[in-house]
Each structure stands twice: as structure tokens, then as C-alpha cells.
Design a protein around this motif. Sequence first.
Motif, PDB file in Angstrom:
ATOM      1  N   ALA A 129      81.955  92.201 106.015  1.00  0.00           N
ATOM      2  CA  ALA A 129      81.898  92.389 104.562  1.00  0.00           C
ATOM      3  C   ALA A 129      80.902  91.453 103.893  1.00  0.00           C
ATOM      4  CB  ALA A 129      83.292  92.197 103.964  1.00  0.00           C
ATOM      5  N   ARG A 130      80.615  90.323 104.527  1.00  0.00           N
ATOM      6  CA  ARG A 130      79.721  89.332 103.937  1.00  0.00           C
ATOM      7  C   ARG A 130      78.321  89.368 104.552  1.00  0.00           C
ATOM      8  NH1 ARG A 130      82.340  85.090 101.083  1.00  0.00           N
ATOM      9  NH2 ARG A 130      84.612  85.292 101.056  1.00  0.00           N
ATOM     10  N   ALA A 131      78.013  90.411 105.298  1.00  0.00           N
ATOM     11  CA  ALA A 131      76.732  90.468 106.017  1.00  0.00           C
ATOM     12  C   ALA A 131      75.823  91.559 105.449  1.00  0.00           C
ATOM     13  CB  ALA A 131      76.972  90.715 107.498  1.00  0.00           C
ATOM     14  N   SER A 132      74.517  91.276 105.463  1.00  0.00           N
ATOM     15  CA  SER A 132      73.499  92.278 105.131  1.00  0.00           C
ATOM     16  C   SER A 132      72.795  92.774 106.374  1.00  0.00           C
ATOM     17  CB  SER A 132      72.467  91.686 104.165  1.00  0.00           C
ATOM     18  OG  SER A 132      73.077  91.257 102.964  1.00  0.00           O
ATOM     19  N   THR A 133      72.879  92.011 107.463  1.00  0.00           N
ATOM     20  CA  THR A 133      72.253  92.364 108.735  1.00  0.00           C
ATOM     21  C   THR A 133      73.168  91.931 109.863  1.00  0.00           C
ATOM     22  OG1 THR A 133      71.125  90.227 108.940  1.00  0.00           O
ATOM     23  CG2 THR A 133      69.946  91.978 107.742  1.00  0.00           C
ATOM     24  N   MET A 134      72.869  92.405 111.070  1.00  0.00           N
ATOM     25  CA  MET A 134      73.639  91.959 112.227  1.00  0.00           C
ATOM     26  C   MET A 134      73.451  90.464 112.455  1.00  0.00           C
ATOM     27  SD  MET A 134      75.557  94.267 113.565  1.00  0.00           S
ATOM     28  CE  MET A 134      75.906  93.529 115.176  1.00  0.00           C
ATOM     29  N   ILE A 186      79.676  98.293 113.926  1.00  0.00           N
ATOM     30  CA  ILE A 186      79.505  97.192 112.965  1.00  0.00           C
ATOM     31  C   ILE A 186      78.219  97.378 112.165  1.00  0.00           C
ATOM     32  CG2 ILE A 186      79.085  94.714 112.790  1.00  0.00           C
ATOM     33  CD1 ILE A 186      81.038  94.347 115.129  1.00  0.00           C
ATOM     34  N   SER A 187      77.143  97.820 112.831  1.00  0.00           N
ATOM     35  CA  SER A 187      75.878  98.057 112.126  1.00  0.00           C
ATOM     36  C   SER A 187      76.067  99.085 111.015  1.00  0.00           C
ATOM     37  CB  SER A 187      74.808  98.542 113.113  1.00  0.00           C
ATOM     38  OG  SER A 187      74.527  97.557 114.084  1.00  0.00           O
ATOM     39  N   ALA A 188      76.805 100.169 111.322  1.00  0.00           N
ATOM     40  CA  ALA A 188      77.035 101.207 110.313  1.00  0.00           C
ATOM     41  C   ALA A 188      77.857 100.664 109.152  1.00  0.00           C
ATOM     42  CB  ALA A 188      77.736 102.399 110.955  1.00  0.00           C
ATOM     43  N   ARG A 189      78.837  99.834 109.449  1.00  0.00           N
ATOM     44  CA  ARG A 189      79.663  99.261 108.385  1.00  0.00           C
ATOM     45  C   ARG A 189      78.853  98.309 107.513  1.00  0.00           C
ATOM     46  NH1 ARG A 189      84.578  96.779 111.596  1.00  0.00           N
ATOM     47  NH2 ARG A 189      85.225  96.120 109.507  1.00  0.00           N
ATOM     48  N   ILE A 190      77.942  97.553 108.121  1.00  0.00           N
ATOM     49  CA  ILE A 190      77.103  96.642 107.340  1.00  0.00           C
ATOM     50  C   ILE A 190      76.176  97.432 106.416  1.00  0.00           C
ATOM     51  CG2 ILE A 190      75.194  94.991 107.517  1.00  0.00           C
ATOM     52  CD1 ILE A 190      76.565  93.851 109.996  1.00  0.00           C
ATOM     53  N   LEU A 191      75.598  98.537 106.932  1.00  0.00           N
ATOM     54  CA  LEU A 191      74.696  99.355 106.118  1.00  0.00           C
ATOM     55  C   LEU A 191      75.437  99.973 104.938  1.00  0.00           C
ATOM     56  CD1 LEU A 191      72.578 101.151 108.862  1.00  0.00           C
ATOM     57  CD2 LEU A 191      71.816  99.362 107.283  1.00  0.00           C
ATOM     58  N   SER A 192      76.739 100.193 105.092  1.00  0.00           N
ATOM     59  CA  SER A 192      77.505 100.818 104.009  1.00  0.00           C
ATOM     60  C   SER A 192      77.942  99.813 102.949  1.00  0.00           C
ATOM     61  CB  SER A 192      78.749 101.506 104.579  1.00  0.00           C
ATOM     62  OG  SER A 192      79.655 100.554 105.102  1.00  0.00           O
ATOM     63  N   ASN A 193      77.695  98.520 103.194  1.00  0.00           N
ATOM     64  CA  ASN A 193      78.052  97.506 102.202  1.00  0.00           C
ATOM     65  C   ASN A 193      77.162  97.661 100.977  1.00  0.00           C
ATOM     66  OD1 ASN A 193      80.021  96.381 103.820  1.00  0.00           O
ATOM     67  ND2 ASN A 193      78.704  94.766 104.623  1.00  0.00           N
ATOM     68  N   ALA A 194      77.717  98.089  99.858  1.00  0.00           N
ATOM     69  CA  ALA A 194      76.909  98.256  98.654  1.00  0.00           C
ATOM     70  C   ALA A 194      76.404  96.919  98.142  1.00  0.00           C
ATOM     71  CB  ALA A 194      77.740  98.942  97.562  1.00  0.00           C
ATOM     72  N   ARG A 195      77.250  95.933  98.120  1.00  0.00           N
ATOM     73  CA  ARG A 195      76.849  94.607  97.651  1.00  0.00           C
ATOM     74  C   ARG A 195      77.633  93.580  98.452  1.00  0.00           C
ATOM     75  NH1 ARG A 195      77.278  93.344  91.392  1.00  0.00           N
ATOM     76  NH2 ARG A 195      75.682  94.981  91.378  1.00  0.00           N
ATOM     77  N   PRO A 196      77.069  93.119  99.550  1.00  0.00           N
ATOM     78  CA  PRO A 196      77.803  92.163 100.393  1.00  0.00           C
ATOM     79  C   PRO A 196      78.184  90.915  99.618  1.00  0.00           C
ATOM     80  CG  PRO A 196      75.810  92.937 101.481  1.00  0.00           C
ATOM     81  CD  PRO A 196      75.722  93.401 100.069  1.00  0.00           C
TER      82      PRO A 196
END
Length: 449
Positions: free
Chosen positions: A212-217, A263-273
Motif C-alpha cells: 500500500a505504501r509502494a510506487s514500485t517493486m 504484488i506488481s499488479a497491486r502496486i500499479l493499482s495504488n491510486a495514491r500510495p
Amino acid sequence: MAVTSIWKVEGRLARVLGYAENPAKTEGAPDEWERQGVGAAILYAADPGKTEEQRYVSGVNCLPETALAEMSATKRQYGKEGGIVAFHGYQAFAPGEADPETAHEIGVALARELWGARFEVVVATHLDKAHLHNHFVINSVSFADGRRFHRDTACYRAMRGASDRLCRERGLSVVDRPEPGRSRHYAEWRAERDGRPTWRSLVKADADEAVARASTMRQFYANLRAMGYEVKTGKDISVRPPGKERFVRLRRNFGDGYSYEGISARILSNARPRLPVGRPRPTRAKPTPVPARSLVSLYRRYMAMLNAPRRQGAGGPRMHFLLREDLRNLDAISRELALLTQNGIETEGQLLAHEEALKERMAALDGERRALRNEARRLRRAQGGPAAPNPRIAEIAAELKGIRRDLGLCDGIHERGPGLARRIAEVERGGRDETERKETEHGRIERSR
């Protein structure tokens, strides 16, 4: 609800039989076992101080009192005395759901259905825990054809399926079938059901927060390391929690959503980490030395660490992984500390002396109650009918229950005590490391100005 498992046993067959048939966990006084002639190799596991619990032991294709000799004879007959000596099965029921007779009946039926055609099996129902559970000792060599017992995935599935069916037939609940490779121990399943943390649930929650707190792996890995985890990448992402020895594979334990792709897909779906994870804010106060030989001081210090975040509120420092994991044991730790405090126990020697006093009192009470019961039987024979109940017997039973509870707390202190000092040191070391890291970063920023 029934949980099942099975594993191999190497070494001495008498050892596993002695554990399964332990009178301390089942029923019957040691003198009864001596009359049955189980043999010294099995008798050594019996605890004379715990003859209160009932005993439910049965044999399938063998007699419990001669199981060791019969299983050994089968091995000698086929020349297969080495290697794996037996397999140990386990079947646990939810607390309060099954009575001893039903639990033992299910265990015997399960053993007959799965292994009765080819193997000798001892079935013992243990009553020493809140949840009744069956132990199965299965000979590793078949008396029918001399072939060895084969444990594989099909064996697990057959045991679980038969156990679930037998439980449903008797109106007992069953656990939803876990995904392959993701089975859970009964204690872990129960903790999750009751909303209490387990070390796996803590790892999963931390991984979710890191996502939830990530913009990248790369940021995801950095977040985990900021929480104190060691991270390894490969086909599966593996993390080692602070203070633990083993790594945990995320996808294997928690599903496809925790694979690299998931996890990569979940990070990409973060609108505003959210902001990246910061390590727990350490206290700059010099740690108070923990007396090496004071059990009370160790327990008080650890309880203070467990309760500190609750006192500091939501804005306080992040709790260390080891402390969060032990929150589920907070009640047990509190009861152990109360026993130490109430009895003035400071050292291991004093704890052992307290245990001996409890056991001596238990033996005295047991002897008194046995005499009262013998007297009641004599009166019943003399009067030709039941005698009036003796209230002293009920008083003794209540006192014995309290003594057994205190002995259980002593066992918990023996197991937990040596690790408390290490846990305290680990938590404080993590705080000091974080302080040094922040001071180093602050100095680097000041020099760059």
C-alpha cells in the motif's frame, strides 16, 4: 472441527508409543499400567503426578499392552528393523465439541478404515488440552505383506477426507479444505478464528502495508526492509521477520496475490500510495539493564514492552515484530508473572522448588482422596447401597485443579523464560540500530548543506 496430520518417526519405537499412551494425558494410575505389562520402555513416559485425566487407548490389529512387542515382531519377521520405525498421526477436535468417548470412537473408526487391513495401530485420545485430540502410532511395516507404510499427498487427502466424513456423521464441524501447500496447524487456525495475531498473519499484514505504501517493486522491498525484514527474491519472494530464523515464502503461504506479478499488479493499482514505511521510532533513553537471574524482572520488563504501544496511542512508535507476535500470549504471560510475584519466585532454583512443593502437595491430596474413595467403597459394600457423598472429595478435586493449573504455568515459565532475555535484547538492539541510522542520515544531510 477436526484437524489432521501425519509424520514419520525415526529412532525408538518405544518413545513414540510411550508418548501416545502416556497415562498423564489419558487415564489410569501407574500401578494399573504395571499390571497391564506395557513394559519399562513405555512406562517411563508416565507421570505419576497426573493420574486425574482419563485414559482412552485402543489397538487395531494389536493389543495396547503388547503393541511394542507385536510391532517389533512384524519388523523382525520381514527383516525391516531399521529406518523409519513408525508414523505418528494426529487428529484434533474443537474445544467442547466432542466428548472423550466420541473422540476416541472417531479415532478408532478412522484407524480401522485407513490402516486396519495391513498395519498395527495404537489409538490414544489425549485429554490434557482444551481440545481433545487423538494420536495414532502406525507400524512402518505391514503385518500382511511386509511392505512399508507409504506417506504421500494421497495419504494426507485420504486421512483428511475420512476424518471429515466421520465427524459430519456424528454432527461435528470440519475445517474448510485448505489450498494445497497452505495447510495450517490447529493453534494457528484457532488464533485466526478468534482474531488473535499469529506470526504468519503479522507477515501478511506487513506485506500488505508495504504494498500500500509502494510506487514500485523497489519501494516495496525497501518498505519491508524498513520494517526490519530481510528480503530474498527469486521465483518466490521470501522474507525473514525480525528475530526469526527462517524465511517465509509469500506466494506459497498467502496465494497468488503475493507473487511477484500479483504484488506488481497491486502496486500499479495504488491510486495514491501512502508515505513509505518508516522503522519504529526508537527511544533514546539508555535501556535499563535486565537482571540476568531475576525472572520477575524479565517478565515485568517484557510486559512493559508489550503494553507500551497501548499507552502511547496510535501516534506512538511501531511495535517490533517479536512483540506483535507475542500479543496473542499476553494473557498467558500475565498469569505467569502473577504466579511469580505472588510466590516471590526470582530464580530458576526457586521455581523448581515451588514445583516440587506443588507436586508433593498433589501426591498428598491424591493419597487422601484415594483413601476416602476406598472407605466409600467399603461402606457401599457394607450397606449394600451407595453411601452419602463426602464433601472433602470435591474440595480435594478443586485444589488439585488449581495445582495442575499452577504446574502448567510453571511449565510455561520454563519454556518462555530463557527466551525473554533474548527477545528483549533483540527489540532493544533494533531500536539502537535505528537510532544510529537516523543519526548517520542526519549528519549526512548537515554536511551536504
